[in-house]
Design an enzyme around this catalytic site. Structure first.
Site, PDB file in Angstrom:
ATOM      1  N   LYS A 125     -24.272   6.110  11.763  1.00 50.01           N
ATOM      2  CA  LYS A 125     -23.312   7.168  11.441  1.00 50.01           C
ATOM      3  C   LYS A 125     -22.600   7.542  12.723  1.00 50.01           C
ATOM      4  CE  LYS A 125     -22.068   9.639   7.847  1.00 50.01           C
ATOM      5  NZ  LYS A 125     -22.165   9.301   6.409  1.00 50.01           N
ATOM      6  N   ASP A 165     -16.096   9.472   5.945  1.00 52.05           N
ATOM      7  CA  ASP A 165     -17.001  10.551   5.539  1.00 52.05           C
ATOM      8  C   ASP A 165     -16.115  11.798   5.556  1.00 52.05           C
ATOM      9  OD1 ASP A 165     -20.098  11.063   5.099  1.00 52.05           O
ATOM     10  OD2 ASP A 165     -19.420  12.725   6.331  1.00 52.05           O
TER      11      ASP A 165
END
Ligand code: NDP
Ligand code: 2IT
Length: 444
Positions: A125, A165
């Site tokens: 991430k 995201d």
């Protein structure tokens, strides 16, 4: 002391200033207790100690210039958490709240989620504390170019493949991709969520929201229920929320409330996802402008109140810890019987336990929102083949993956003596594949 308790104590001591990371590690390790009991070889190999330590964290300066000529410095990150089963894979988040704790929590969750998809992708991430709100397209472009000017050296189609995201959608992926290609000269599948004219996959935009509903539908069916005729509340109004609305509506439900970080709208006649799409994706405006389109609707300031809207099914699709005990209690008081997480870790540990203890069907994020990253992996496959599947082909694969995730998790929960606990089931099933790969690859 039990193995899990030992590891938890050490993680808490070492990462005391990272509350979100500790929250996810606590949840996952607690559900792994029966697994490590059955597999003493994991303790001997210090598997959990390795699992909670990211393989690598890159932190970097992101300087950029705004339209007035003023300089800004942001902090960028990429957390490369675990590559046991494939290249690091996971989104980039651009939001002022971004810090190492939040990206470590997201990266840790991603390991198990990606494993559950059954596809060969590891966990990662990244992101930045940049706030895209109110910025011009040119400012966003300059920021993305600066961000990629550092990130490009750490990623690649076979080592780390970022995607979107919160705050990172099609526009940002386009700018990031352009800069990657310009620096490296490589036209490769290094990012997913790309536009359809330059290597993107059909149905990736819709995938997380659709996948959430496919998973939820399977969970409902397995319990003799369905979306048909049900009232649904969806928090958020971004990528995940919009397409969850569309699919839930297609499956016969009525979505009566949606939100952004300022407040929520209530429309008893059902919210048309196309209106939200127009407000959020085209105009980049606030959700209260829904009243300009549907004057009969109601807007309430403050996003947390959304859980007081009566519904049968709640789909939290905004951000972490948005659904706490008070919200969960309000949902149950109004007869809500199912909650499925579109966002990552939207439900606090206490609220999750409360909902589960009262028999509310609970679909955890790692399983329920895995459709986005699964379709990203399908985009990677198409890029590698230099071919493109039709919308229907991708959507069918996504559907099958989500149904499979539901049953794999339900089965794992049962095998380890926690029948019906889909949180534990997802954690266990996701963990086992990664654990076996790590064991096979030796001490790395
Ligand atoms: P978007 O940026 O498209 O939308 C985010 C939405 O959540 C907006 O409505 C935003 O409101 C709201 N929101 C963000 N932060 C907060 C906050 N602190 N409090 C209240 N509301 C907030 O993001 P996505 O839809 O892509 O992501 C939503 C969630 O889903 C995240 O948890 C993400 O990690 C998760 N997810 C996303 C996937 C994807 O493919 N995009 C895949 C799997 C999970 P506002 O505009 O006011 O900020
Ligand atoms: O949380 C997630 O799974 C995502 N933001 C999607 C990641 C991806 O690589 O598509």
């Amino acid at each position: 002391m039990e193995y899990v308790d030992q590891v938890l104590a050490a993680v808490k001591e070492k990462n005391a200033h990272e509350p979100e990371f500790l929250q996810t590690v606590t949840e996952v390790l607690n559900s792994l207790r029966p697994v490590v009991e059955r597999h003493p070889e994991f303790q001997k190999a210090k598997l959990l100690e390795r699992l909670v330590e990211p393989e690598r964290i890159i932190s970097f300066r992101v300087p950029w210039v705004d339209d007035q000529g003023e300089y800004h410095i942001n902090r960028g990150f990429r957390v490369q958490f675990n590559s046991a089963i494939g290249p690091y894979k996971g989104g980039l988040r651009f939001h002022p709240s971004v810090n190492q704790s939040i990206l470590k929590f997201l990266g840790f969750e991603q390991i198990f989620k990606n494993s559950l998809t059954g596809l060969p992708i590891g966990g990662g991430k990244g992101g930045c504390d940049f706030d895209p709100k109110g910025k011009s397209d040119n400012e966003v472009m300059r920021f993305c170019q600066s961000f990629m000017t550092e990130l490009y050296r750490h990623i690649g189609a076979d080592c780390d493949v970022p995607a979107g995201d919160i705050g990172v959608g099609g526009r940002e992926i386009g700018y990031l991709y352009g800069q990657y290609k310009r620096i490296t000269g490589q036209y490769e599948g290094v990012l997913t969520g790309k536009g359809l004219t330059y290597g993107g996959s059909l149905a990736r935009t819709e995938a997380t929201g659709y996948g959430l509903c496919y998973y939820t539908d399977e969970m409902l069916r397995d319990n003799g229920k369905s979306f048909e005729g049900k009232t649904v509340v969806i928090s958020g109004s971004g990528n995940v929320a919009i397409y969850a609305n569309q699919k839930a509506t297609q499956l016969g439900a009525k979505v009566v409330a949606m939100s952004d970080s300022n407040g929520y709208i209530y429309d008893p006649n059902g919210i048309d996802y196309k209106v939200i799409q127009e407000i959020k994706e085209v105009k980049r405006a606030r959700i209260k402008t829904y009243l300009d389109y549907v004057p009969g609707a109601r807007y309430v300031e403050g996003c947390r109140g959304i859980w007081t809207v009566p519904c049968d099914i709640a789909l939290p699709c905004a951000t972490q810890n948005e659904l706490d005990v008070e919200g969960a209690q309000a949902l149950m008081n109004n007869g809500c019987f199912a909650v499925a997480e579109g966002a990552n870790m939207p439900t606090t540990l206490e609220a999750t336990e409360l909902l589960q203890s009262k028999g509310v069907l609970f679909g955890p994020a790692k399983a329920a929102n895995a459709g986005g990253v699964a379709t990203s992996a399908l985009e990677m496959s198409q890029n590698s083949m230099r071919m493109a599947w039709t919308f229907e082909e991708v959507d069918q694969k996504l559907h099958d993956i989500m149904v499979n995730i539901y049953h794999t998790s339900a089965k794992a929960a049962e095998e380890y003596g926690m029948k019906g606990n889909l949180v534990a089931g997802a954690n266990i099933a996701g963990f086992l594949k990664v654990a076996n790969a790590m064991m096979a690859q030796g001490l790395v």
